[in-house]
Each structure stands twice: as C-alpha cells, then as structure tokens.
Motif scaffolding. Structure first.
Motif, PDB file in Angstrom:
ATOM      1  N   ASP A  23       0.832  -1.210   0.000  1.00 43.32           N
ATOM      2  CA  ASP A  23       0.000   0.000   0.000  1.00 43.32           C
ATOM      3  C   ASP A  23       0.862   1.255   0.000  1.00 43.32           C
ATOM      4  O   ASP A  23       0.585   2.204  -0.741  1.00 43.32           O
ATOM      5  N   LEU A  24       1.899   1.278   0.829  1.00 45.98           N
ATOM      6  CA  LEU A  24       2.777   2.440   0.894  1.00 45.98           C
ATOM      7  C   LEU A  24       3.445   2.669  -0.465  1.00 45.98           C
ATOM      8  O   LEU A  24       3.448   3.785  -0.998  1.00 45.98           O
ATOM      9  N   TYR A  25       3.988   1.606  -1.044  1.00 45.84           N
ATOM     10  CA  TYR A  25       4.661   1.735  -2.333  1.00 45.84           C
ATOM     11  C   TYR A  25       3.676   2.171  -3.424  1.00 45.84           C
ATOM     12  O   TYR A  25       3.997   3.034  -4.252  1.00 45.84           O
ATOM     13  N   ASN A  26       2.486   1.615  -3.404  1.00 47.04           N
ATOM     14  CA  ASN A  26       1.491   1.958  -4.415  1.00 47.04           C
ATOM     15  C   ASN A  26       1.123   3.435  -4.387  1.00 47.04           C
ATOM     16  O   ASN A  26       0.789   4.008  -5.431  1.00 47.04           O
ATOM     17  N   HIS A  27       1.185   4.070  -3.227  1.00 49.49           N
ATOM     18  CA  HIS A  27       0.967   5.523  -3.175  1.00 49.49           C
ATOM     19  C   HIS A  27       1.977   6.220  -4.081  1.00 49.49           C
ATOM     20  O   HIS A  27       1.617   7.094  -4.873  1.00 49.49           O
ATOM     21  N   TYR A  28       3.242   5.834  -3.970  1.00 49.01           N
ATOM     22  CA  TYR A  28       4.292   6.470  -4.777  1.00 49.01           C
ATOM     23  C   TYR A  28       4.167   6.102  -6.253  1.00 49.01           C
ATOM     24  O   TYR A  28       4.496   6.914  -7.122  1.00 49.01           O
ATOM     25  N   VAL A  29       3.688   4.900  -6.540  1.00 44.88           N
ATOM     26  CA  VAL A  29       3.463   4.494  -7.930  1.00 44.88           C
ATOM     27  C   VAL A  29       2.375   5.367  -8.556  1.00 44.88           C
ATOM     28  O   VAL A  29       2.539   5.893  -9.660  1.00 44.88           O
ATOM     29  N   SER A  30       1.264   5.547  -7.850  1.00 48.44           N
ATOM     30  CA  SER A  30       0.100   6.228  -8.406  1.00 48.44           C
ATOM     31  C   SER A  30       0.168   7.747  -8.359  1.00 48.44           C
ATOM     32  O   SER A  30      -0.403   8.422  -9.216  1.00 48.44           O
ATOM     33  N   GLU A  31       0.863   8.275  -7.367  1.00 45.86           N
ATOM     34  CA  GLU A  31       0.775   9.715  -7.103  1.00 45.86           C
ATOM     35  C   GLU A  31       2.041  10.509  -7.380  1.00 45.86           C
ATOM     36  O   GLU A  31       1.994  11.740  -7.360  1.00 45.86           O
ATOM     37  N   THR A  32       3.175   9.851  -7.596  1.00 40.53           N
ATOM     38  CA  THR A  32       4.439  10.589  -7.700  1.00 40.53           C
ATOM     39  C   THR A  32       5.328  10.011  -8.796  1.00 40.53           C
ATOM     40  O   THR A  32       5.165   8.861  -9.201  1.00 40.53           O
ATOM     41  N   PRO A  33       6.323  10.789  -9.227  1.00 39.28           N
ATOM     42  CA  PRO A  33       7.340  10.258 -10.138  1.00 39.28           C
ATOM     43  C   PRO A  33       8.539   9.663  -9.389  1.00 39.28           C
ATOM     44  O   PRO A  33       9.556   9.363 -10.001  1.00 39.28           O
ATOM     45  N   ILE A  34       8.429   9.472  -8.087  1.00 44.13           N
ATOM     46  CA  ILE A  34       9.536   8.968  -7.279  1.00 44.13           C
ATOM     47  C   ILE A  34       9.986   7.589  -7.755  1.00 44.13           C
ATOM     48  O   ILE A  34      11.159   7.282  -7.749  1.00 44.13           O
ATOM     49  N   PHE A  36       9.500   4.699 -10.987  1.00 47.41           N
ATOM     50  CA  PHE A  36       9.087   4.640 -12.386  1.00 47.41           C
ATOM     51  C   PHE A  36       8.162   3.460 -12.669  1.00 47.41           C
ATOM     52  O   PHE A  36       7.836   3.200 -13.823  1.00 47.41           O
ATOM     53  N   ASP A  37       7.729   2.740 -11.631  1.00 50.77           N
ATOM     54  CA  ASP A  37       6.624   1.815 -11.842  1.00 50.77           C
ATOM     55  C   ASP A  37       5.406   2.671 -12.171  1.00 50.77           C
ATOM     56  O   ASP A  37       5.246   3.782 -11.634  1.00 50.77           O
ATOM     57  N   THR A  38       4.536   2.168 -13.037  1.00 54.88           N
ATOM     58  CA  THR A  38       3.411   2.982 -13.501  1.00 54.88           C
ATOM     59  C   THR A  38       2.042   2.416 -13.172  1.00 54.88           C
ATOM     60  O   THR A  38       1.042   3.079 -13.409  1.00 54.88           O
ATOM     61  N   ARG A  39       1.993   1.207 -12.621  1.00 51.73           N
ATOM     62  CA  ARG A  39       0.700   0.664 -12.213  1.00 51.73           C
ATOM     63  C   ARG A  39       0.852   0.039 -10.828  1.00 51.73           C
ATOM     64  O   ARG A  39       1.882  -0.544 -10.514  1.00 51.73           O
ATOM     65  N   PRO A  40      -0.175   0.168  -9.994  1.00 53.41           N
ATOM     66  CA  PRO A  40      -0.106  -0.398  -8.640  1.00 53.41           C
ATOM     67  C   PRO A  40       0.051  -1.921  -8.667  1.00 53.41           C
ATOM     68  O   PRO A  40      -0.311  -2.590  -9.633  1.00 53.41           O
ATOM     69  N   PHE A  41       0.589  -2.443  -7.582  1.00 54.77           N
ATOM     70  CA  PHE A  41       0.830  -3.871  -7.409  1.00 54.77           C
ATOM     71  C   PHE A  41      -0.173  -4.463  -6.434  1.00 54.77           C
ATOM     72  O   PHE A  41      -0.651  -3.784  -5.529  1.00 54.77           O
ATOM     73  N   THR A  42      -0.428  -5.752  -6.580  1.00 53.15           N
ATOM     74  CA  THR A  42      -1.132  -6.501  -5.544  1.00 53.15           C
ATOM     75  C   THR A  42      -0.062  -7.005  -4.567  1.00 53.15           C
ATOM     76  O   THR A  42       1.122  -7.116  -4.941  1.00 53.15           O
ATOM     77  N   PRO A  43      -0.444  -7.340  -3.362  1.00 56.27           N
ATOM     78  CA  PRO A  43       0.550  -7.916  -2.447  1.00 56.27           C
ATOM     79  C   PRO A  43       1.223  -9.166  -3.024  1.00 56.27           C
ATOM     80  O   PRO A  43       2.433  -9.346  -2.857  1.00 56.27           O
ATOM     81  N   GLU A  44       0.473 -10.005  -3.710  1.00 49.15           N
ATOM     82  CA  GLU A  44       1.087 -11.216  -4.283  1.00 49.15           C
ATOM     83  C   GLU A  44       2.135 -10.874  -5.333  1.00 49.15           C
ATOM     84  O   GLU A  44       3.152 -11.553  -5.446  1.00 49.15           O
ATOM     85  N   GLU A  45       1.895  -9.832  -6.098  1.00 50.09           N
ATOM     86  CA  GLU A  45       2.898  -9.397  -7.080  1.00 50.09           C
ATOM     87  C   GLU A  45       4.152  -8.858  -6.406  1.00 50.09           C
ATOM     88  O   GLU A  45       5.240  -8.932  -6.969  1.00 50.09           O
ATOM     89  N   ARG A  46       4.007  -8.295  -5.209  1.00 45.39           N
ATOM     90  CA  ARG A  46       5.152  -7.738  -4.476  1.00 45.39           C
ATOM     91  C   ARG A  46       5.867  -8.775  -3.612  1.00 45.39           C
ATOM     92  O   ARG A  46       6.958  -8.517  -3.110  1.00 45.39           O
ATOM     93  N   ARG A  47       5.281  -9.942  -3.429  1.00 47.16           N
ATOM     94  CA  ARG A  47       5.886 -10.964  -2.560  1.00 47.16           C
ATOM     95  C   ARG A  47       7.319 -11.306  -2.978  1.00 47.16           C
ATOM     96  O   ARG A  47       8.205 -11.370  -2.119  1.00 47.16           O
ATOM     97  N   PRO A  48       7.629 -11.542  -4.260  1.00 49.90           N
ATOM     98  CA  PRO A  48       9.027 -11.848  -4.620  1.00 49.90           C
ATOM     99  C   PRO A  48      10.005 -10.740  -4.204  1.00 49.90           C
ATOM    100  O   PRO A  48      11.116 -11.023  -3.769  1.00 49.90           O
ATOM    101  N   TRP A  49       9.567  -9.488  -4.319  1.00 50.36           N
ATOM    102  CA  TRP A  49      10.405  -8.371  -3.870  1.00 50.36           C
ATOM    103  C   TRP A  49      10.686  -8.498  -2.372  1.00 50.36           C
ATOM    104  O   TRP A  49      11.835  -8.409  -1.934  1.00 50.36           O
ATOM    105  N   LEU A  50       9.643  -8.727  -1.582  1.00 47.25           N
ATOM    106  CA  LEU A  50       9.829  -8.839  -0.131  1.00 47.25           C
ATOM    107  C   LEU A  50      10.760 -10.010   0.201  1.00 47.25           C
ATOM    108  O   LEU A  50      11.685  -9.864   0.995  1.00 47.25           O
ATOM    109  N   LEU A  51      10.534 -11.149  -0.426  1.00 46.74           N
ATOM    110  CA  LEU A  51      11.340 -12.335  -0.131  1.00 46.74           C
ATOM    111  C   LEU A  51      12.783 -12.203  -0.609  1.00 46.74           C
ATOM    112  O   LEU A  51      13.648 -12.950  -0.154  1.00 46.74           O
ATOM    113  N   SER A  52      13.068 -11.253  -1.490  1.00 49.96           N
ATOM    114  CA  SER A  52      14.444 -11.040  -1.952  1.00 49.96           C
ATOM    115  C   SER A  52      15.257 -10.211  -0.969  1.00 49.96           C
ATOM    116  O   SER A  52      16.420  -9.910  -1.224  1.00 49.96           O
TER     117      SER A  52
END
Length: 172
Positions: A23-34, A36-52
């Motif tokens: 949710d925190l990351y998706n704020h920056y995806v949707s609202e800012t240029p901070i 360069f991801d351009t579409r929000p993620f689901t938690p399952e899509e972000r799981r590999p990032w967390l596990l890395s």
C-alpha cells in the motif's frame, strides 16, 4: 523531533508486512514520479520483492513502525545494483516514508539501521537514483555521505512527461 523519534521502532521487514508495504509503495506508484513503476501492485505481485530481502546478507529490508499502533511509517532497502556477478559488492538503496509521516526523521532512522546492518556484509558501495526534483531525498542521501556522480537526463516517462534521475554513491 526527539520525542517523536522515540515513538518509532525500526526492525527487519517480515512477510506479515507485505500488505502495508505494498500500500505504501502503491501511493508512490500512483501519485508521484519517485518510482518509475506505472501501475499499482497486488501484495502477491510484491511478494518476490519482499522475499528477496532476507534478515541477513547484503539485501535488506528495514521497516519503521509506530511504537503504539504498529502502523508502518516507512521502509528502506538495499537491493542488487545490477544482476551481473561482478556487481555483487554494490547495492542500490532506497527509502520510502508514508506520506503523512514525513519530516519526523523516519528516513534518517531507517538509513541508520540499514547501514548498521550492512556494516558486517561484503558490500563496497551503495548507489541511489533520485528522480528529480526531490530535494528532501537529496538532503537525506548527502547527510549519509552519498556524493553526486551524475544525472540520467529524461530517462523515465511518467504522467505524460520525462524525468531526470540523479545518481549518488557512498563508500561502505
């Protein structure tokens, strides 16, 4: 600020943080240029990032939480700089702070914890790419000894315009 800092705890990220971190990351995806991801993620899509980002090794995830509520106020990571083996002693670092938690020193607390955790690791350099303009991030990185090394001009397109990314490096 000192009293407010006492209300913040920093710890390694855990799988139970996935929803709030997404949710925190998706704020920056949707609202800012901070980012360069351009579409929000689901938690399952972000799981590999967390596990890395395990609790040990050069690729860490540190989470700042409100000591009373447990709410995630921000996070910092060290991630692979590039995928080729010779880059293994370099990391890219980043910090994200909840939009309503800025100016409380949370980014500083997160970087203090992250760099303390990396002190015993085989890491030689840290790099940070900062989409411009972002004076708060530039100030944070410079406070931690990052030095400016160059800018990729108009390297990313988001919200119908091109953005520059300034690159910083730090010896570890």
């Amino acid at each position: 600020m000192g009293g407010e800092r006492a209300e913040v705890q920093v710890r390694p990220g855990a799988e139970g943080d996935l929803g709030a971190l997404t949710d925190l990351y998706n704020h920056y995806v949707s609202e800012t240029p901070i980012t360069f991801d351009t579409r929000p993620f689901t938690p399952e899509e972000r799981r590999p990032w967390l596990l890395s980002h395990p609790e040990d090794g050069p690729h860490r995830l540190m989470v700042a939480t409100d000591a009373d509520s447990g709410r995630i106020l921000g996070y910092a990571t060290s991630s692979p700089h590039r995928p080729k083996p010779a880059y293994s002693t370099s990391v890219e670092t980043t910090v994200y702070v909840a939009p309503d938690a800025g100016r409380r020193g949370i980014g500083t607390l997160l970087y203090e914890a992250l760099f303390a955790a990396l002190a015993g690791e085989d890491v030689h350099r840290a790099y940070a790419g900062i989409a411009q303009p972002n004076e708060a991030s530039v100030r944070l990185h410079e406070r931690f000894g990052f030095r400016y090394v160059g800018t990729y001009a108009e390297v990313g397109r988001k919200f119908g315009r091109y953005w520059d990314v300034a690159w910083y490096e730090k010896e570890l």
